[in-house]
Design an enzyme around this catalytic site. Structure first.
Site, short mmCIF file in Angstrom:
data_model
loop_
_atom_site.label_atom_id
_atom_site.label_comp_id
_atom_site.label_asym_id
_atom_site.label_seq_id
_atom_site.Cartn_x
_atom_site.Cartn_y
_atom_site.Cartn_z
N GLY A 1 0.80 -1.22 0.00
CA GLY A 1 0.00 0.00 0.00
C GLY A 1 0.83 1.27 0.00
N ASP B 1 10.04 -7.53 1.58
CA ASP B 1 9.41 -7.99 2.81
C ASP B 1 10.01 -9.35 3.14
OD1 ASP B 1 6.69 -7.18 4.47
OD2 ASP B 1 7.10 -9.33 4.54
N CYS C 1 2.07 0.99 13.20
CA CYS C 1 0.65 1.31 13.39
C CYS C 1 0.28 0.99 14.83
CB CYS C 1 -0.24 0.56 12.40
SG CYS C 1 -0.09 -1.24 12.46
#
Length: 381
Positions: free
Chosen positions: A226, A242, A335
Site C-alpha cells: 500500500g 518484505d 501502526c
C-alpha cells in the site's frame, strides 16, 4: 435470516472464537455451513461479531457473563434494544432469557482492553487515553487513497457518485477520501478496477506523505504494498522488500492497475545493490493503532509476543539503517499507539548510532479520524 437468527449466529461464532479458533476461520466455516445465509446476512453477522470484539469487556459486563450469549445480550442492551424481542426461542432465535439473565449485568464503565496492557496504554496516551479508548470501540471508516499518478480527488468523488458511492475529502492527506455511503460497493466499482483509488487508511496515507523522497526509495517492510504504491504515485522510484515474499504477491498486479512501477528485491539482492536515499521501515508491531479494524488483535496479543516484537523492531531498524546511503533517510513507522514501540525505539536507535540525527517525529491517533500511527524520520551522517 431474521434479525434474531443473526444474533443466534453471532452467539455461535463468538463461542467458537472463545475456544481459540481465529475469528476469520470461524466466520468462514459458519458461512460454508450456512448456505441459506445471503450476502446481507453474512455481512450483518460479521458486523455483530466485530462489534462484540471491539467492545468485549463492556458487552460482557452488560450481559452478565463471558459466553457468546451473554455478550450478545450486552450488545443489545448497549444499543438500547429490548432483548426479549430477539431472544424469543421462535424459529432460529435464541431461547428466552432466564430469570437470572433478566437481572444480570452492570452498566458501569468498563475498559475494552486486556488488563495487562492497560498501564502501557494509559502511560503512552496520557490525558487522551479515555477519548482514544472510546473511539476504538467504534467501527473504523472506510478510507480510500486517490491515485494522484492518474487522477484527482474531485474526479474520484464524482466517479464514485455515479456508482451511488458517497465519499468526502479527509484532511489527514490530500489523497484521502472517507466513504460515507455504500462502502461495500467500492470493491466492485470502476474506480477500483481502473486503478483510480485504493483502500488505505487516512493516517497511513499521511505517513506516506511525510516520507522524504530525495532519490531511490526502499519500502523495507512492504507487506501488500500500500505505501509502496502511494510513494510511487508521488513519483518516487520504489523498491519493495518484505521478509515474507508471499505478502508481496499482489504488488505487481496492484502496480499495473495503478499505472506505476514497483521493483521487488530479496534481502541478498538488496545487500548487493546501491544504497538508498530513503529506506522506509513500517515495522512489525502490536497493531494497537488499528484495533478498530482488527479487534481480535488486542485479545490475541500477549506480553511475551510484545517483547518479541520490540526485539524484532530494533533488528529491523539496524538492518534498514545499513541500506541507507550517507546523508540519507531512515523512516521508521508503526501502526501502534504504544510508546515502547514508537518513541522509545526511535530514541534507542539514536542513542546506539552516534551521528544520526532526528528530522521529525509524528503521532497519529483515532481522534484524528484514521488509525493510530507513528513515524520517526532520521538522517544518517
Amino acid at each position: 435470516m431474521t434479525p434474531a437468527a443473526r444474533i443466534a449466529a453471532a452467539i455461535e461464532i463468538l463461542d467458537a472464537w472463545r475456544e481459540g479458533t481465529p475469528v476469520e476461520k470461524v466466520l468462514t466455516n459458519w458461512a460454508r455451513r450456512s448456505r441459506f445465509a445471503g450476502s446481507k446476512d453474512r455481512a450483518a453477522v460479521r458486523d455483530h461479531v466485530f462489534e462484540a470484539l471491539r467492545n468485549l469487556n463492556s458487552f460482557a459486563a452488560l450481559g452478565g457473563g463471558e459466553s457468546g450469549r451473554a455478550i450478545m445480550i450486552g450488545a443489545l442492551r448497549n444499543q438500547g434494544q429490548d432483548v426479549d424481542d430477539y431472544f424469543t426461542g421462535e424459529g432460529h432465535a435464541p431461547t428466552p432469557l432466564t430469570e437470572a439473565e433478566q437481572t444480570a449485568g452492570i452498566a458501569e464503565h468498563v475498559v475494552d482492553l486486556p488488563a495487562w496492557i492497560l498501564p502501557q496504554m494509559q502511560g503512552s496516551l496520557g490525558e487522551d487515553f479515555s477519548a482514544i479508548e472510546q473511539a476504538m470501540r467504534q467501527r473504523a471508516p472506510l478510507f480510500l487513497r486517490v491515485n494522484q499518478a492518474r487522477t484527482t480527488r474531485d474526479k474520484v468523488i464524482a466517479a464514485l457518485a455515479r456508482e451511488d458511492i458517497t465519499a468526502i475529502a479527509h484532511d489527514l492527506s490530500e489523497t484521502a477520501l472517507e466513504v460515507t455511503e455504500n462502502p461495500r460497493r467500492f470493491a466492485a466499482s470502476a474506480v477500483y478496477r481502473d486503478g483510480l483509488a485504493e483502500i488505505q487508511d487516512a493516517a497511513s496515507q499521511a505517513v506516506s506523505d511525510l516520507i522524504p523522497i530525495e532519490g531511490p526509495v526502499l519500502d523495507f517492510c512492504a507487506g501488500g504494498g500500500g505505501k509502496s504504491l502511494a510513494l510511487a504515485a508521488r513519483g518516487a522510484k520504489v523498491t519493495a522488500h518484505d521478509i515474507s515474499e508471499a505478502r508481496m504477491r499482489d504488488i505487481p498486479e496492484r502496480a499495473r492497475r495503478a499505472g506505476v512501477r514497483v521493483d521487488i528485491k530479496s534481502l541478498p539482492a538488496l545487500k548487493k545493490a546501491p544504497k538508498f536515499a530513503t529506506v522506509f521501515a513500517d515495522a512489525p508491531c502490536s497493531g494497537a493503532g488499528s484495533w478498530r479494524r482488527d479487534p481480535e488483535g488486542k485479545w490475541r496479543l500477549t506480553e511475551e509476543q510484545l517483547q518479541k516484537t520490540l526485539t524484532t523492531q530494533a533488528e529491523v531498524m539496524r538492518t534498514a539503517a545499513g541500506l541507507v546511503m550517507p546523508g540519507g533517510i531512515l523512516a521508521y513507522a508503526t501502526c501502534s499507539l504504544l510508546e515502547a514501540e514508537n518513541d522509545a525505539q526511535s530514541s534507542g536507535f539514536l542513542a546506539d548510532h552516534p551521528g544520526w540525527s532526528e528530522v521529525s517525529r509524528h503521532h497519529f491517533t483515532p481522534l484524528q479520524g484514521g488509525d493510530g500511527f507513528f513515524l520517526a524520520v532520521l538522517r544518517k551522517p
